[in-house]
Write a protein that holds these residues in place. Structure first.
Motif, short mmCIF file in Angstrom:
data_model
loop_
_atom_site.label_atom_id
_atom_site.label_comp_id
_atom_site.label_asym_id
_atom_site.label_seq_id
_atom_site.Cartn_x
_atom_site.Cartn_y
_atom_site.Cartn_z
N THR A 7 -1.36 -1.41 2.84
CA THR A 7 -0.13 -1.81 1.91
C THR A 7 -0.43 -0.55 0.76
O THR A 7 -1.46 0.04 0.29
CB THR A 7 -0.29 -3.19 1.40
OG1 THR A 7 -1.47 -3.08 0.53
CG2 THR A 7 -0.14 -3.96 2.71
N GLU A 8 0.58 -0.51 0.02
CA GLU A 8 0.72 0.44 -1.17
C GLU A 8 1.61 -0.35 -2.25
O GLU A 8 2.63 -0.47 -2.12
CB GLU A 8 1.22 1.79 -0.86
CG GLU A 8 1.18 2.64 -2.10
CD GLU A 8 1.98 3.85 -1.55
OE1 GLU A 8 2.47 4.87 -2.24
OE2 GLU A 8 1.66 4.35 -0.44
N GLY A 9 0.96 -0.71 -3.60
CA GLY A 9 1.68 -1.21 -4.69
C GLY A 9 2.29 -2.65 -4.09
O GLY A 9 3.48 -2.91 -4.75
N ILE A 14 1.46 -8.43 -5.60
CA ILE A 14 2.89 -8.79 -5.93
C ILE A 14 3.39 -9.54 -5.08
O ILE A 14 3.22 -9.69 -3.88
CB ILE A 14 3.59 -7.04 -5.80
CG1 ILE A 14 2.94 -6.22 -6.55
CG2 ILE A 14 4.92 -7.34 -6.19
CD1 ILE A 14 2.88 -6.45 -7.94
N VAL A 15 4.28 -10.33 -5.53
CA VAL A 15 4.82 -11.48 -4.61
C VAL A 15 6.47 -11.04 -4.31
O VAL A 15 7.04 -10.32 -5.11
CB VAL A 15 5.11 -12.87 -5.69
CG1 VAL A 15 5.93 -13.82 -4.85
CG2 VAL A 15 3.75 -13.62 -5.77
N ILE A 39 -3.95 -0.24 -1.61
CA ILE A 39 -3.70 0.94 -2.53
C ILE A 39 -3.13 0.32 -3.71
O ILE A 39 -1.61 0.01 -3.62
CB ILE A 39 -3.11 1.94 -2.10
CG1 ILE A 39 -3.88 2.73 -0.85
CG2 ILE A 39 -3.15 3.01 -3.23
CD1 ILE A 39 -3.10 3.87 -0.15
N GLY A 40 -3.57 0.21 -4.80
CA GLY A 40 -3.12 -0.50 -5.89
C GLY A 40 -3.03 0.52 -7.28
O GLY A 40 -3.82 1.39 -7.02
N ALA A 41 -2.49 0.07 -8.11
CA ALA A 41 -2.29 1.36 -9.33
C ALA A 41 -3.45 0.97 -10.42
O ALA A 41 -4.21 1.98 -10.89
CB ALA A 41 -1.10 0.97 -9.88
N PHE A 42 -4.00 -0.38 -10.65
CA PHE A 42 -4.76 -0.46 -11.91
C PHE A 42 -6.08 -1.53 -11.27
O PHE A 42 -5.88 -2.32 -10.78
CB PHE A 42 -3.82 -1.14 -12.60
CG PHE A 42 -2.80 -0.54 -13.31
CD1 PHE A 42 -2.93 0.52 -14.05
CD2 PHE A 42 -1.47 -1.23 -12.92
CE1 PHE A 42 -1.92 1.24 -14.17
CE2 PHE A 42 -0.36 -0.43 -13.38
CZ PHE A 42 -0.51 0.61 -14.11
N LYS A 43 -7.08 -0.86 -11.48
CA LYS A 43 -8.48 -1.48 -11.26
C LYS A 43 -8.45 -2.86 -11.84
O LYS A 43 -9.44 -3.80 -11.27
CB LYS A 43 -9.74 -0.90 -11.43
CG LYS A 43 -9.93 -0.38 -12.90
CD LYS A 43 -11.14 0.44 -13.18
CE LYS A 43 -11.30 0.95 -14.45
NZ LYS A 43 -12.14 2.13 -14.63
#
Length: 482
Positions: A7-9, A14-15, A39-43
């Motif tokens: 997955t990405e973002g 995210i709901v 894969i996320g944007a912010f740790k």
């Protein structure tokens, strides 16, 4: 069988949308083991999951792009790439030829790079950047071009260096970074790679970049070209590509996907979640209008607010509910609230994340104002709750509202052009003033969903996809052992 979902973002931070699809898929197929590569944007989001993870999801590997900021280079290096490696990176930077994913994997997984920055600090890579610049982009300032390429490629180089879990199947939910990583995992471990596109990844990035302030002038085209390059690589490497409706498949073909790889599996909705909601009634009170939507730019909440303002000029007592996550993009959420205040819009409520079945009984009309969609679950949920929809003409919305060529049920609402608050408000008002029309459209939406967009059909389709791969693997193992 173990399936790695990439997955990405989206899931599990995210709901809604793609995240809801991932969660439903795992819950509906308890006979399979899943693991998530996210894969996320912010740790800062690490471990902050918005879903209760199903028992058959045995691992979640979290990778965050802002961790690149802590990467350090070990200094300038020269003559570190072989001729074939140089050609692979030239193909990537140029974005015109097929990219060899195995060679790309070899560069970043078998070389002694301590950081993706080491690639950029090598004389070899500087020569690559310079040669492509002279060939295609000499009309741009070189310094700006170099830093743009750095911003583009660093996330990919960073991800290519990360560990990839072993699985029997790799299944990406977007044709972007997560698909490149999924295809690399499939190549490394000699396993199948599947891709499901909800919206068209390259088109969505293109829409965002065109509207963005951070990409300037001709550099917008550079970014757009890059994301189309990632999409073409994803399609090339996929053993099979699943999409939600035929028009998406046509776009995938235009971008470069082999038509033989493409199959259609529509989204499905748990209609029984909404069984307690009665049909629309002519309550004689103020009209209530709602949007089940994340408050992010691609959903175009600003146009929605402007449309609400127009509606309120005609119906001062109308109530408006914007029902969805406001935390994903706080700056945009603040802009939306500020717009409501500046326009003096009354009775406009930002609910934050909600339990959708609790709110839909209050609604008379539902609205979707997105500038890009796939096959939005929120529309199917609204139909399941006997509510009509006014949507923008994006993704599968036209087909959901009016039906496909074999569907003669009639309209389940209205479709308007994106970014057109006047048209949006006109259709909202048309439905708001005509209770028999609203009720008729709601009945059509309910029937259309029951016939073609159920959770059961969605789950059984992917059960057969995975089971077919499992049967092939067992057959291969048996023949190998003999």
């Amino acid at each position: 069988m173990k399936i790695c979902l990439l997955t990405e973002g989206s899931y599990p931070y995210i709901v809604g949308g793609v995240s809801a699809w991932v969660h439903m898929l795992m819950e509906g197929l308890p006979e399979f083991e899943f693991q998530i590569y996210s894969i996320g944007a912010f740790k800062k989001d690490r471990g902050h999951f918005k879903y209760k993870i199903p028992e058959n999801c045995t691992a979640i590997q979290e990778v965050f792009l802002d961790e690149i900021l802590s990467e350090k280079s070990t200094g300038l290096q020269k003559s570190v790439l072989t001729p074939s490696q140089r050609e692979t990176l030239i193909d990537l930077v140029r974005g015109e030829s097929d990219i060899d994913i195995e060679e790309l994997a070899h560069i970043f997984r078998h070389h002694q790079w301590k950081s993706p920055l080491d690639v950029f600090m090598s004389g070899d890579f500087f020569d690559i950047i310079e040669s492509v610049y002279k060939e295609k982009y000499s009309y741009l300032p070189f310094t700006d071009y170099f830093w743009t390429m750095r911003s583009m490629l660093l996330p990919l180089f960073y991800l290519l260096q990360q560990e990839i879990p072993k699985a029997h199947v790799y299944h990406s939910v977007a044709a972007g970074y997560c698909a490149v990583i999924g295809s690399m995992g499939a190549r490394l471990y000699k396993k199948p790679f599947l891709l499901t596109e909800h919206g068209i990844y390259a088109r969505e990035r293109e829409a965002e970049i065109i509207k963005s302030a951070w990409a300037k002038g001709d550099f917008k085209a550079l970014w757009i070209h890059y994301f189309y390059t990632l999409a073409r690589l994803s399609y090339k490497e996929a053993d099979h590509v699943y999409t939600l409706f035929e028009h998406n498949g046509e776009i995938e073909k235009e971008i470069g996907c082999d038509p033989a790889k493409i199959s259609i599996i529509p989204n499905g909705v748990h209609m029984d979640r909404f069984a307690h909601i009665s049909e629309l009634s002519d309550h004689k009170g103020p009209i209530t209008i709602g949007a089940v939507v994340r408050v992010v730019p691609i959903k175009d909440i600003i146009t929605l607010i402007h449309a609400f303002y127009r509606v309120q000029q005609e119906m001062p007592d109308a109530e408006f509910y914007i029902m969805g996550n406001t935390e994903e993009d706080p700056e945009y959420a603040h802009l939306c609230r500020h717009t409501v205040e500046v326009m003096g819009l009354r009775n406009c409520h930002f609910t934050g994340t909600i339990r959708v079945p609790d709110y839909l009984p209050k609604m008379d009309i539902l609205v979707l104002s997105s500038i890009s969609e796939g096959q939005p679950l929120c529309v199917l949920e609204g139909f399941s709750a006997h509510r009509p929809y006014v949507t923008t003409d994006v993704g599968c919305c036209r087909e959901l509202i009016y039906g496909d060529s074999g569907d003669h049920l009639g309209p389940a609402g209205s479709v308007v052009p994106p970014l057109d608050d006047r048209a949006l408000s006109h259709e909202i008002l048309r439905l708001a003033r005509d209770y028999p029309l609203r009720k008729k459209m709601a009945a059509v939406g309910y029937e259309r969903t029951k016939k073609g967009y159920t959770y059961e059909y969605f789950i059984n389709s992917y059960r057969e996809v995975y089971s077919s791969l499992e049967r092939k693997m067992k057959k291969w193992q048996e023949s190998a052992s003999n």
